[in-house]
Write a protein that holds these residues in place. Sequence first.
Motif, short mmCIF file in Angstrom:
data_model
loop_
_atom_site.label_atom_id
_atom_site.label_comp_id
_atom_site.label_asym_id
_atom_site.label_seq_id
_atom_site.Cartn_x
_atom_site.Cartn_y
_atom_site.Cartn_z
N HIS A 911 0.93 -1.32 0.22
CA HIS A 911 0.00 -0.31 0.13
C HIS A 911 0.92 1.11 -0.41
O HIS A 911 2.25 1.63 0.61
N ILE A 912 -0.09 2.32 0.15
CA ILE A 912 0.71 3.52 -0.13
C ILE A 912 0.75 3.96 1.03
O ILE A 912 -0.68 4.34 1.62
N GLU A 913 1.57 5.36 1.87
CA GLU A 913 1.92 5.82 2.56
C GLU A 913 2.69 7.56 2.52
O GLU A 913 3.03 7.09 1.21
N ASP A 914 2.48 7.93 3.40
CA ASP A 914 2.88 9.09 3.58
C ASP A 914 3.43 10.38 2.18
O ASP A 914 4.72 10.33 1.81
N VAL A 915 2.26 10.21 1.29
CA VAL A 915 2.36 11.54 0.31
C VAL A 915 1.66 12.54 0.65
O VAL A 915 1.88 13.07 1.56
N LYS A 916 3.71 13.08 0.07
CA LYS A 916 4.44 14.59 0.01
C LYS A 916 4.33 15.49 -1.42
O LYS A 916 4.49 14.58 -2.48
N LEU A 917 2.74 16.19 -1.43
CA LEU A 917 2.56 16.53 -2.83
C LEU A 917 2.86 18.16 -3.14
O LEU A 917 3.14 18.87 -2.30
N GLN A 918 3.31 18.54 -3.76
CA GLN A 918 3.21 20.27 -3.88
C GLN A 918 2.00 20.87 -3.85
O GLN A 918 0.63 19.83 -4.12
#
Length: 1086
Positions: A911-918
């Motif tokens: 799975h996906i965690e800790d999404v960092k986006l502009q």
Amino acid sequence: MLDSNKDSLKLEAMKRIVAMIARGKNASDLFPAVVKNVACKNIEVKKLVYVYLVRYAEEQQDLALLSISTFQRGLKDPNQLIRASALRVLSSIRVTIIVPIMMLAIKEAASDMSPYVRKTAAHAIPKLYSLDPEQKDQLIEVIEKLLADKTTLVAGSVVMAFEEVCPERIDLIHKNYRKLCNLLIDVEEWGQVVIINMLTRYARTQFLNPNINESLLEEGGGGEKTFYGSDEDEDEDEEEKEKKAEAAVMAKRKPYVMDPDHRLLLRNTKPLLQSRNAAVVMAVAQLYFHLAPKAEVGVIAKALVRLLRSHSEVQFVVLQNVATMTIKRRGMFEPYLKSFYIRSTDPTQIKVLKLEVLTNLANETNISTILREFQTYIKSMDKDFVAATIQAIGRCATNIGEVRDTCLNGLVQLLSNRDELVVAESVVVIKKLLQMQPEKHSDIIKHMAKLTDNIQVPMARASILWLIGEYCEHVPKIAPDVLRKMAKSFTNEEDIVKLQIINLAAKLYLTNSKQTKLLTQYVLNLAKYDQNYDIRDRARFIRQLIVPTEKSGALSKYAKKLFLALKPAPVLESPFKDRDHFQLGSLSHLLNAKAGGYQELPDWPEAAPDPSVRNVEVKESVFTLLERVTTLTSVPEWTKCSSREKRKEKKVEKPFYSDSEGESGPTESADSESDSASDSESASASEESGSGSESEESEEGSESEEEEEDEEEKEKKKKKKEFKKAAQESESEQSSEEEERKHERKSKQRKSDSESESDEEDESESESSQSESEDSESETEVKKKKKAAESKPPSKPVKKESKKEKKEMSLLDLDDFEPTPSPQVTPVNSFLSNSLVTDLEGLSLSDAVLSPATIAPSSALKNYELLHRITGEGLSVEYCFSRQPFSPDANMVAVQMQFTNNATSDTKNLHIEDVKLQSGMRVKEFPEIELLPAGETATAVMGIDFCDSTQAANFQLCTHTRKFFVSIQPPVGELMKPVFLTENEFKKEQGQLMGMNEITEKLTLDMKCRDEHAIVQRVTAAANLSRVPCGSDKECRFAGRTVTSGSLVLVTVATKEEGAAQLTVNCEKMVIGTMLVKDILLALTQ
């Protein structure tokens, strides 16, 4: 009247006198007559006499001293207002003789039963300290006593006294810190400002930097370049890189845990962002900017934008601070870009500050709209503002390379403006831009040389001549001709132009003496007899320097080095770049110079000081009236509660302004769970501040949110129970596996239903809260699935598992979750029905134009590596942009991911965690892959809203044992979706996207790319565009829209003889157009 026996006449006289003072008239002559009435028994008269004495006691000190015994008697008066007024007058008499009396009066007043008198005592402390600084120790004792006061009336005044007398004694604050945080909301407005500023400095000495891990990781990972960073900054020493790598490792080892007291301060100041008082809002904004984690700072943006509707004075101060904030944290204000657009009614200084903010906010995605704004500003009648706009365009051009050429062309057009100031400013900016890459812009230098015939503004003519002289090697044919023309008109030119003509002549003599020797001598002879002595001196100096004679000195050998030395290109920087070392909101920051009494903002400590110093034992108070509220000094119970149920039980103890929705407790860690908590907290904060000053609305909204969230939680519990039952059934009977699958499908359907409902709710909210709520929602799904996976028996066959996954995926999303990628054809075909194809064929078009094979090859999709099997310890991940619509959200780009388990053991819980986006970007995560057996492959689709930019989406790919940092960066061609246009529609749209929105490049086609089929194949492989019908054989047209904003993108490839071609791209977004041109050029020429 003052000498009358009647109190009514005395009262009338005093009212008139106070009215005179209020109007600014001098009433000091009446002092003796007024002082007599100090002993008057009428309370109303007495109050007014004290008001008068406070105003004039300092001027008439001798007369005031005569009645000092009356003031002392007033300190014992039963009326609290009289006691306070007497102390106020006593402290206003600035004579050193009565310092002991004042000291005694302040000590007595500090123990007074009335909070109003204690407040007056706190006000008197700084007055006494300025009169006699030697009393500091005794005054600190009084301050310590008053700091322990539990009434809101005293708090602001005593902190002000603390700031004036002993700001370095932070040990006095320790025991009172929590009390001040909890009382803050009820203190009067100016007291709030003082307390917040003091607590900002206190927190900087007592707590750790909440962004330390992020900053270290950014440095270690070589994060984004700073806005003003030069290319030289990239060449760092190896030692520095090693240090940063170590720092990153340390950051991973020790997750940051926010101190509960730090969280208490942030929580209790947030509601004040809705204050009516601009100073309070500004104080909270600077506190958040200096103290809050990056994820939470965004809350202040909306509040500051609200202040821009205030008076111009408030706007000026707010914009000064916003300009500084935008340099470090640009993303915070990007959603409010339009709030900084300039109105015609704004004063010049406000316009200039807004320009500064707009320039700081400029990036690749919004530069086109900002430049369009600037174009209109240039037409303004305010010439200072126009000059500032031109400078802003220059700064945008230096910071964003993609629009440099566009800006240069726009500035060159301004050179023909009638206004002297505009032309001069344009030339100065062009000169700076050309100094960066002169060899690329010889055409502009030639164009400017032609302008010398028309432009009459002396400053502009002089700047053009300097440019031609400086870069005469780039225009070897034109420079001598310009000198010839200038020599003709030399006598009629202004002095500044004459000096530059002499300089040009000297430079050309040194580089091209054959053509210009006689011309230079002629110019120098004219200058020799000029009326201006500066010009005569310059001519003599230059003649001796460049024309070698027997008498010429040693300098003449170095003439060429002197004149043609390389000049460093000027750096166009923001004037606010170095202001951030001053505390925001302070006078020093406003003036950009240290003002008297300014206290530096301390640096964060490396190790956290002992938090136990703030613990308070509940003691019996001296004031019997205040004994009931002593519990305020200890940490309230509600700060310790983390679950919603506990908070509801203790609702009685919750303060009025608590924002408990989605808030993490004080023991917040840097795990993904706490991240989601802080995300949801910032979401609720943005909603809260969104309601503006109407706090009632925000409260109603928060209540309804709580109810919704409670319902969701109940649903989740039901689902968990169902999962457990299903697991027990599977353990007891093998034959019940089919029933279990059905059960799971039902629960999945419910889940997807609830998700769609929450999605509909989210659409009505702001973008920021939408993305954050989706993140937190997806994380709760992940937790549910983990629990379900744990409860299932591990001895299930692999094949059944994979079948189940397929079925679940097909329920969630119809087309996106195909396990094997089918041969891809660009989605043009979906736009072309059979009847439409036959219609178009009737328009004398060949079959080849519209046949699917010519539109895109089956191997058009390019695979990118996300995780190498060595890095991923056996797990390898590839992704491609499937070019299919992403069904959950049409504004997202579908990214198809293929997971391969090359290891010998199974991989679980992908799975996906800790999404960092502009700022503005969003991600829709793929459903968790519960089991990936060794040697197997699985496919999943996720959606990413790149917000029409090529900036990467960074996130962690997690298994049950490891986490891997990965990032997906899209080519510009994948940010668009095909759109079908007829030939007439194409021409009409192209006509509307001319000027700055059109980019044309000439190219020579590759040998294998000379026929129409190959051109179409390569263009559609480079960009997700559809073919547009065209009557001409020598033109290929393509159209599409950007996925997020729907901006139109039109591409035309016109072929000519011998492989020559012209590529034209028309696009509303200039940056996307520029990048697309580069990609298509590369595809067609290689």
